[in-house]
Design an enzyme around this catalytic site. Structure first.
Site, short mmCIF file in Angstrom:
data_model
loop_
_atom_site.label_atom_id
_atom_site.label_comp_id
_atom_site.label_asym_id
_atom_site.label_seq_id
_atom_site.Cartn_x
_atom_site.Cartn_y
_atom_site.Cartn_z
N GLY A 197 0.85 -1.19 0.00
CA GLY A 197 0.00 0.00 0.00
C GLY A 197 0.88 1.23 0.00
O GLY A 197 2.06 1.15 0.35
N CYS A 213 5.29 -6.04 1.72
CA CYS A 213 5.63 -4.62 1.87
C CYS A 213 4.81 -3.97 2.98
O CYS A 213 4.99 -4.29 4.15
CB CYS A 213 5.47 -3.93 0.52
SG CYS A 213 6.34 -2.37 0.47
N TYR A 214 3.86 -3.10 2.67
CA TYR A 214 3.01 -2.51 3.72
C TYR A 214 2.38 -3.62 4.57
O TYR A 214 2.26 -3.50 5.79
CB TYR A 214 1.90 -1.67 3.06
CG TYR A 214 0.94 -1.02 4.03
CD1 TYR A 214 1.19 0.25 4.51
CD2 TYR A 214 -0.20 -1.68 4.46
CE1 TYR A 214 0.31 0.85 5.41
CE2 TYR A 214 -1.08 -1.09 5.36
CZ TYR A 214 -0.82 0.18 5.83
OH TYR A 214 -1.68 0.77 6.70
N HIS A 240 8.56 -7.32 -3.48
CA HIS A 240 7.30 -7.69 -4.16
C HIS A 240 7.45 -8.98 -4.97
O HIS A 240 7.93 -8.94 -6.09
CB HIS A 240 6.85 -6.54 -5.08
CG HIS A 240 6.34 -5.37 -4.32
ND1 HIS A 240 5.02 -5.20 -4.01
CD2 HIS A 240 6.98 -4.31 -3.77
CE1 HIS A 240 4.86 -4.10 -3.31
NE2 HIS A 240 6.05 -3.53 -3.15
N GLU A 277 5.19 -10.58 -6.44
CA GLU A 277 4.21 -10.67 -7.53
C GLU A 277 4.70 -10.03 -8.83
O GLU A 277 4.12 -10.25 -9.88
CB GLU A 277 2.87 -10.03 -7.10
CG GLU A 277 2.87 -8.51 -6.93
CD GLU A 277 3.37 -8.03 -5.56
OE1 GLU A 277 4.14 -8.76 -4.91
OE2 GLU A 277 3.01 -6.90 -5.17
N ASP A 327 -16.30 -10.15 -23.94
CA ASP A 327 -17.07 -10.25 -22.69
C ASP A 327 -18.56 -10.45 -22.94
O ASP A 327 -19.18 -11.35 -22.36
CB ASP A 327 -16.88 -8.99 -21.83
CG ASP A 327 -15.41 -8.71 -21.58
OD1 ASP A 327 -14.60 -9.63 -21.78
OD2 ASP A 327 -15.08 -7.56 -21.22
N LYS A 372 -9.95 -10.99 -17.30
CA LYS A 372 -10.12 -11.09 -18.76
C LYS A 372 -9.60 -12.42 -19.33
O LYS A 372 -10.26 -13.06 -20.15
CB LYS A 372 -9.37 -9.93 -19.41
CG LYS A 372 -9.60 -9.80 -20.90
CD LYS A 372 -10.84 -9.01 -21.14
CE LYS A 372 -11.13 -8.83 -22.60
NZ LYS A 372 -12.28 -7.96 -22.78
#
Ligand code: XMP
Length: 517
Positions: free
Chosen positions: A59, A86-87, A173, A175, A231, A373
């Site tokens: 964050g 992190c945060y 991080h 990710e 979609d 998606k």
């Protein structure tokens, strides 16, 4: 009652990180379900969901900032493994009674870290490897029961671990792709720490959705605005499976579509899928409303309003309809519940039919609201839709109107349609179409002098726009080989009357946007 895949899955708590969707997607790529919730979720609700593990996202704030999102420290005693990023790590540190140092200096970018050997989180990862950091604060004093399991030069505690409670925190991080073993660390957390099972498949999703829709809609009828994009098409085919003739699709031809689009949609839906489809020809109405308008935002608003009017008139003719179906996706859901309340400024007014259901007294069905998606594409494939459809590139709601710079006229649209068709045709033949996020033409009312045969010409310009992207939020211009650009340019100038010059757009996003308007 939580669903099976939710109980087998991971709960991600969003503390305002720009990477929260990335975390949720990385988990699902491992066929483990993930849900994102804001920090307002209570410990009681978490107990009810009973996920296999929890991830606290990063964050932008400091844990001691006024208004910084906090959390009930009871979460640490649920017996559910937690990974704080992190945060998220700093928050765990604070909740567990450790000390966080607010430092003025930011550590940003690639940093080498040394990892503890034989820790389940780092299984299969080189003991010394690159991580990606972006932080100001750090854990200075470990909370009781925790030990340091990774160090970097600037951050003595780059990761910590409480073995008794299976709680981890990492300052970097995992990710993002720049963290060398990041993907593996998340995988380790899912399977080695939390014991998740790979139960999240598109087949299980479809089965569950079919029964959900049946229960929600009962014997009523549903209306769906079909755009021809991935979609709304997947949404229609999924609903059709349950509702058959009780699904009514309305396709509005606004005159701003690509070459052959109306015929293509009719062909697919009327002939192959045998879906109730009404094509409304409103070309004249849209072009009349757009006459003389050059401002991009005005164009977008006029198109949005006209669409709603046309759609509403046609929807009212369908008796017994109680629901309106929409192809809302999970990123929209996450954004709307985000701690910081979603995007802060309107760059472009996006075309949607959000105002319709309330105004017309419809209830909503949004069968895709749990999906990203790439998962919608997989559901489409599972439902038997061809690749040309499931792998289609995005096309903006306001259509070619935002790709004709300046006033939109029928003549300009014709030129753009012909040029755009050539660009797509060459891109498909040269195996570029499926490697780009979008590739298309833009009509520029910029006249320049040319020579064709022995004749002077004074005509318009087409820009080729091609970008690579993961989600459309950021994008880079695609490095299309010169010979391919050459072939596109030759064919456009030779075959499209009114165009004598072709240029290639080399702007990335930001600071450019993908569409020109
Ligand atoms: P920009 O131009 O903002 O576009 O960089 C990002 C992505 O969104 C698509 N786009 C739209 N999609 N309605 C849509 O459904 C719209 O009004 C709209 N405007 C832009 C664009 O094609 C790109 O993929």
């Amino acid at each position: 009652m939580a669903q099976k895949h939710e109980r087998e899955g991971i709960l991600v708590i969003d503390f305002g990180s720009q990477y929260v969707q990335l975390i949720a997607r990385r988990i699902r790529e491992n066929r483990v379900h993930s849900v994102v919730e804001p920090p307002s979720i209570t410990v009681n609700k978490i107990k009810k969901i009973a996920p296999r593990g929890i991830i606290f996202s990063g964050g932008p704030l400091s844990v001691y900032d006024k208004g910084a999102p906090a959390f009930d420290k009871g979460v640490l005693d649920l017996g559910i493994p937690i990974l704080g990023i992190c945060y998220g790590m700093q928050l765990i540190g604070k909740l567990a009674g450790g000390g966080i140092r607010k430092s003025g200096k930011r550590e940003y970018g690639r940093t080498v870290a040394r990892f503890e050997r034989r820790n389940p989180l780092f299984d299969g990862i080189a003991p010394k490897s690159v991580t990606w950091m972006s932080h100001r604060d750090k854990v200075e004093r470990l909370p009781e029961g925790f030990r340091t399991i990774a160090r970097s030069e600037n951050t003595p505690c780059a990761a910590f671990f409480n073995p008794e409670k299976d709680i981890y925190g990492v300052q970097f991080h995992p990710e993002v792709v720049h963290t060398a073993g990041g993907e593996k660390m998340l995988e380790n957390f899912l399977f080695k720490v939390c014991g998740c099972k790979r139960t999240w498949t598109m087949r299980s999703f479809i089965e569950k959705k079919v029964s959900d829709i049946r229960e929600r809609v009962g014997d009523r009828d549903v209306i769906l605005g079909l755009s021809g994009g991935v979609d709304s098409t997947v949404c229609a085919v999924l609903l059709n499976k349950v509702l058959g003739k009780r699904l009514h699709c309305i396709f509005v031809n606004n005159g701003l579509l690509r070459q052959g689009e109306v015929e293509r949609v009719e062909q697919l839906f009327k002939k192959n899928i045998k879906l109730g489809l009404k094509v409304v020809d409103a070309e004249e109405r849209f072009l009349e409303a757009l006459k003389g308008v050059t401002d991009p935002e005005k164009k977008r608003k006029i198109i949005g309003r006209t669409f709603i009017k046309v759609f509403e008139e046609n929807a009212r003719k369908i008796k017994n309809a109680a629901f309106l179906a929409q192809g809302t996706l999970y990123p929209d859901v996450i954004e709307s519940q985000s701690f910081f309340g979603g995007p802060s400024e309107t760059i472009k007014s996006h075309h949607n039919v959000g105002g319709l259901p309330r105004k017309m007294g419809f209830k909503l069905v949004e069968p895709l609201r749990d999906l990203f998606k790439d998962e919608v594409r997989k559901v489409g494939a599972e439902l038997g839709l061809p690749k040309e459809l499931t792998e289609r590139q995005p096309f903006p709601g306001p259509g070619l109107a935002v790709r004709v710079v300046g006033e939109v006229t029928k003549e300009r649209l014709e030129m753009l349609r012909a040029a755009d068709w050539i660009i797509i045709d060459v891109a498909k033949k040269k195996n570029i179409y499926y490697k780009t996020w979008q590739i298309f033409g833009v009509f520029l009312p910029v006249k320049s002098v040319g020579v064709m045969g022995d004749r002077r010409t004074y005509e318009n310009t087409i820009a080729i726009r091609a970008v690579t992207s993961v989600d459309g939020m950021t994008a880079d211009w695609a490095r299309i080989p010169y010979e391919v650009l050459g072939e596109m340019s030759n064919r456009i100038i030779n075959q499209v009357e009114g165009i004598n010059r072709v240029v290639f757009d080399i702007s990335s996003k930001p600071p450019g946007t993908i569409e020109w308007e």
